[in-house]
Each structure stands twice: as structure tokens, then as C-alpha cells.
Design a protein around this motif. Structure first.
Motif, PDB file in Angstrom:
ATOM      1  N   ASN A 112      -3.533   4.922   2.813  1.00 31.42           N
ATOM      2  CA  ASN A 112      -3.811   4.790   4.240  1.00 31.42           C
ATOM      3  C   ASN A 112      -4.154   6.137   4.869  1.00 31.42           C
ATOM      4  OD1 ASN A 112      -3.642   3.386   6.961  1.00 31.42           O
ATOM      5  ND2 ASN A 112      -2.063   4.959   7.178  1.00 31.42           N
ATOM      6  N   TYR A 252      -3.140   6.976  11.699  1.00 29.05           N
ATOM      7  CA  TYR A 252      -4.127   6.142  12.385  1.00 29.05           C
ATOM      8  C   TYR A 252      -5.060   7.060  13.173  1.00 29.05           C
ATOM      9  CZ  TYR A 252      -1.240   6.958  16.552  1.00 29.05           C
ATOM     10  OH  TYR A 252      -0.542   7.550  17.585  1.00 29.05           O
ATOM     11  N   ASP A 287       1.110  -3.074  10.701  1.00 30.00           N
ATOM     12  CA  ASP A 287       0.014  -3.503   9.840  1.00 30.00           C
ATOM     13  C   ASP A 287       0.574  -4.443   8.781  1.00 30.00           C
ATOM     14  OD1 ASP A 287      -2.497  -3.714   8.746  1.00 30.00           O
ATOM     15  OD2 ASP A 287      -2.773  -1.568   8.413  1.00 30.00           O
TER      16      ASP A 287
END
Length: 498
Positions: A112, A252, A287
Motif C-alpha cells: 500500500n 494515503y 479499507d
């Protein structure tokens, strides 16, 4: 735009010069994460430290190393211990039931992080996933170190790797590691082979838990270990797993800037790679992750070899009942009878030369009775496994791989009458620093090595007949530069099942 996760693909099919390949963007992301403060969650050093780091980090040759352009991989190492970020670092469990689930969560969090970094790069792709290095089910091409990791002209190169590395000799033992359907037995086996032997076989930073996360090959290796676990899950009927939560920084992108949240990845079903929840520390959902792996050319052949070995280990009375119906049911631990029938009588030290260790026969009468039962047609007791245990291992210096050989010796001499090559072991994680190893709890290492099933009955019979047995540990390659490994005990364990 945020790059979306896609299927994890085999890096052997990818080119570093192809901008559409995941390998290309792995190289670009590692370049972008380099030369940053170790306290920055978008830095390469942060994620290496999440795995583990050395206590003398600012003097360590790998933590202070530079890339092909002379830039440091990690900066601001002197302030690591005063940064307040130590709670996020050094959490990898080795020699522990959490080994597989924690590393699954770790690779997901790292993947990620790379997705977010790639999202900020020019011409970023719409999708990306961490590629895996398939040194098991892609044939001869996969056995060697991939070309992109061999040449000193890109960001995937790291110093002191053993470039002639080959995993060919590990294939059959990896099949054996995948046979047991008990989760903890499987975890112990797969951690040793191929996980540990690939680490120490590659040498360099990969040889130590304290530095392995610095090397870009590390993450492709752990993708492969996770993939092998996923294959095992798909052909196993076990209902007992070890679930685990992992705590990481979850990256993010907001207004074109990569930011981080404190997060938890909850592996509530260790047998699944779908619908994995990521939450904040108050359990609010951030998520939900699902992923799978590209199929490799010889993957089905590998699976068939595992299933064949499972039928070989089935009790004779049940073979007809499972014919044509694989996988076989999980064998419960309490259904097995265990017998330690041979053991070393001294502490062993091994380093860069071969060491032969005589085994003393134990429980002669019990062994004779047990083997007699395996030959009784009316009492279908079968040999389940014969295993070599190497216990209490600590290493002064770099760890290494050894070929384990079981010898039958002539009476009254060291002449070898029969010899069985059992397989390779690694003492990865056994190096002592500050009075402890890098394994969970700082404990000494234990290694188990399954004797090929076709040899087990013969070896047991030789021991029953008062033949002298010895275990030899042979360094994997000539001119090895291993530290000194001290071993408390080597034993032979026989398990039978009814």
C-alpha cells in the motif's frame, strides 16, 4: 489519482525497461523512497525498520550503504532511538506461530505504501501490485537471482548479494514442507524451507533479520512465501490456524501529498486472501483488501507432487478410501505416537568446514516394537515421519546454510557404509547480538528437517540393528564465510500413526 491494487504477478515475466510492468514501477518507487529520513513513513528505511533493525544501526554497513548514484538508502540514523517511532519498528516474529500472518499483513502495508508513492510519480499506471519472485514453480528460469537484481545500474540492486545463487536444490524440500496439513507444522516447515535458506543463500543484507528489509529482493521473496502459503491453503483442509493483527502506518494520498494514519490489519481468517479489513485504532474501517496471484507454469506440477506425498504418508488402511479424493483429511496431532530414538551426546560447533556428529541409539526395545507393528498387516500402523531436530542453535557471526547428511558408520570406525542426503538447513536468525538472537524472545533456534519418506524405514531399521548413525553438516558452498554456530543437541524423532 490513486493507483489501484491488481493481481500480483511473477516478476520473471517482466522487464525493467517496460513501463507497463510492475517491476518497472517497483524500481521507480524504491528510487523515490530512498535518501529520506528514516522517521518518514514514505521512506525505504522506515519499512525496513518495521521488520527489524540493528542496534548499532549508524555503523552497520548495510544501513549506511549507498545506491548506484552514491546516495544513502536511509538518512538520519543517529536519531532513530530518540524519534518516538520505535513503537512501529522491529516487530517481525521469527520462530513464532505469527510468522506467516504478520508477514502477510506487513507486505500488504508495504505494498500500500508503494501504491501511494507510485500515485505521485509522473505517468503513474492505473494499477499496480508487488511482484513475486517464483523460485519454486517457474522451472529453471526462476531458480536464479532475477536479472534486474544482478546489475549495478538500477534501484533494485543491493550490495554483497551472492550472484551465482540457485534455488534448484531447494525444490524437493519445498514440496515436503508443503505436505503437512497442520498449520503450525506447516508454518515451522515453510519458515525453514524455503524461507530461511533463501535468505542465507543470498548472503549480503538478506543474511540477517536485522538488515534484510533494506534489500529490494526481500519483498519479492516474502511475496513468494505468502504465495506458497496461499497455495497450501487452497489444497488443505485444516481448520486450525493462527490469526493475528498487525499494526502499521497506512499511507494515503491527499491533495497530491502522501500522508499516514495509524492502522491495524486484522487477519481474522488466515486461510483467505480476500476481504481483509484495515481499520484505524478505534476499529473504524479504512479499507478492505483482496488479492490473488498469477498462476505459474509449473504450479500444478508442484501441487501434484505435494498431494502424492500426502498419500504416501497416509496409513495403509485408509489409502483405498482416499484414492482419487485429494486432499486427504488433516491428521490430528494426538493421533500420532512419538519416539526419540537417537541423540547426540555433546555440544556441536560448526562453521566453514564439515562436522560429523555421532548419534547414540536410545529406546532400542521401543523402536523394535514400533517397527514390528508397521509390518503387521492386521495392525495397520505406519511410519508418519522421521525428522531430524537440531536444537539450541546460536551463531557468533553470520549464519549460513548446511547440507544435512545422515551416515551409517562401520562398527568401530568412521568409515561410511551408507549415506542419505536429507536436505538443507539454515540458521537464519540465530546470530547473537547484545546477548540474544533475533528470534521471538531472543531464544536459541530450533530446526526440523524431514527425512524423505522412502528412506525412513531403512534408517530406522539400521538403528534398531545397533548400526552406528551420524549426522554430518556440510557448508553449502566451498569457501564459506559463516560464523561459528553452537548446537546443543541433534536428535532423530520417529512418529507413527494408526
Amino acid at each position: 489519482m490513486t493507483v489501484k491494487r491488481t493481481q500480483r504477478k511473477n516478476l520473471l515475466n517482466q522487464s525493467l525497461n517496460d513501463q507497463s510492468s510492475d517491476l518497472y514501477w517497483y524500481n521507480e518507487a524504491s528510487k523515490a523512497m530512498r535518501s529520506k529520513d528514516v522517521n518518514d513513513p514514505t521512506s525505504w528505511g522506515w519499512w525496513a525498520a518495521v521488520h527489524q533493525y540493528a542496534s548499532n544501526v549508524s555503523q552497520n554497513q548495510y544501513w549506511t550503504s549507498t545506491d548506484v548514484n552514491g546516495e544513502r538508502w536511509v538518512t538520519n540514523l543517529d536519531n532513530m532511538d530518540q524519534s518516538g517511532n520505535a513503537q512501529w519498528w522491529a516487530h517481525c516474529p521469527h520462530g513464532d506461530p505469527k510468522f506467516l500472518p504478520w508477514h502477510r499483513a506487513y507486505i500488504l502495508a508495504f505494498e500500500n505504501a508503494l501504491l501511494q508513492v507510485i500515485s505521485t510519480l509522473p505517468n503513474a499506471p492505473a494499477q499496480w501490485a508487488m511482484p513475486f519472485w517464483d523460485y519454486t514453480t517457474s522451472g529453471a528460469e526462476g531458480f536464479s537471482l532475477p536479472p534486474a537484481f544482478k546489475v549495478n545500474n538500477n534501484s533494485l540492486y543491493f550490495l554483497n548479494r551472492f550472484l551465482p545463487f540457485s534455488a534448484e536444490q531447494y525444490y524437493s524440500a519445498t514440496v515436503t514442507s508443503t505436505v503437512d496439513e497442520n498449520f503450525e507444522q506447516y508454518r515451522f516447515a515453510i519458515e525453514g524451507m524455503p524461507h530461511n535458506v533463501v535468505h542465507t543463500g543470498l548472503r549480503g543484507a538478506m543474511r540477517s533479520i536485522l538488515t534484510a528489509g533494506l534489500d529490494p529482493i526481500f519483498y519479492t521473496h516474502h511475496c513468494q512465501i505468502d504465495r506458497l502459503w496461499a497455495i497450501w491453503s487452497s489444497i488443505s483442509t485444516t481448520t486450525t490456524t493462527y490469526n493475528s493483527d498487525g499494526y502499521f502506518k497506512w499511507l494515503y494520498v491527499e491533495d497530491g501529498i502522501v500522508k499516514a494514519k495509524d492502522a491495524k490489519i486484522a487477519l481474522n481468517d488466515c486461510m483467505s486472501t480476500t476481504d481483509i479489513p484495515v481499520t484505524d485504532l478505534s476499529d473504524n474501517l479504512l479499507d478492505t483488501l483482496s488479492y490473488d496471484y498469477e498462476t505459474a507454469p509449473f504450479e500444478q506440477q508442484f501441487i501434484n507432487s505435494v498431494l502424492t506425498q500426502r498419500t504416501m504418508k497416509a496409513p495403509m488402511a485408509s489409502v483405498s478410501s482416499i484414492k482419487g479424493r485429494l486432499p486427504m483429511p488433516e491428521i490430528k496431532t494426538d493421533a500420532l505416537e512419538q519416539l526419540i530414538f537417537a541423540s547426540s551426546t555433546r555440544q556441536v560447533k560448526v562453521s566453514n568446514s564439515s562436522e560429523q556428529v555421532a548419534l547414540k541409539s536410545l529406546e532400542q526395545k521401543s523402536l523394535a516394537n514400533t517397527l514390528a507393528l508397521t509390518r503387521e498387516v492386521s495392525k495397520p500402523e505406519q511410519i508418519h515421519s522421521l525428522t531430524i531436530h537440531i536444537d539450541g542453535v546460536v551463531t557468533d557471526g553470520d549464519s549460513g546454510n548446511y547440507l544435512v547428511i545422515l551416515d551409517e558408520l562401520d562398527e568401530g570406525s568412521a568409515n561410511v557404509q551408507n549415506r542419505w542426503q536429507i536436505g538443507y538447513v539454515s540458521f537464519f536468525g540465530s546470530t547473537v547480538e547484545d546477548g540474544k538472537t533475533a528470534l521471538t524472545g531472543g531464544k536459541p533456534m530450533s530446526v526440523r528437517l524431514a527425512v524423505p519418506h522412502e528412506h525412513a524405514d531403512q534408517i530406522c531399521g539400521q538403528c534398531m540393528n545397533n548400526k552406528r548413525l551420524a549426522v554430518s553438516l556440510v557448508p553449502e558452498y566451498e569457501g564459506a564465510d559463516y560464523g561459528v554456530a553452537s548446537i546443543e543437541k541433534i536428535v532423530l524423532e520417529l512418529k507413527t500413526q494408526k
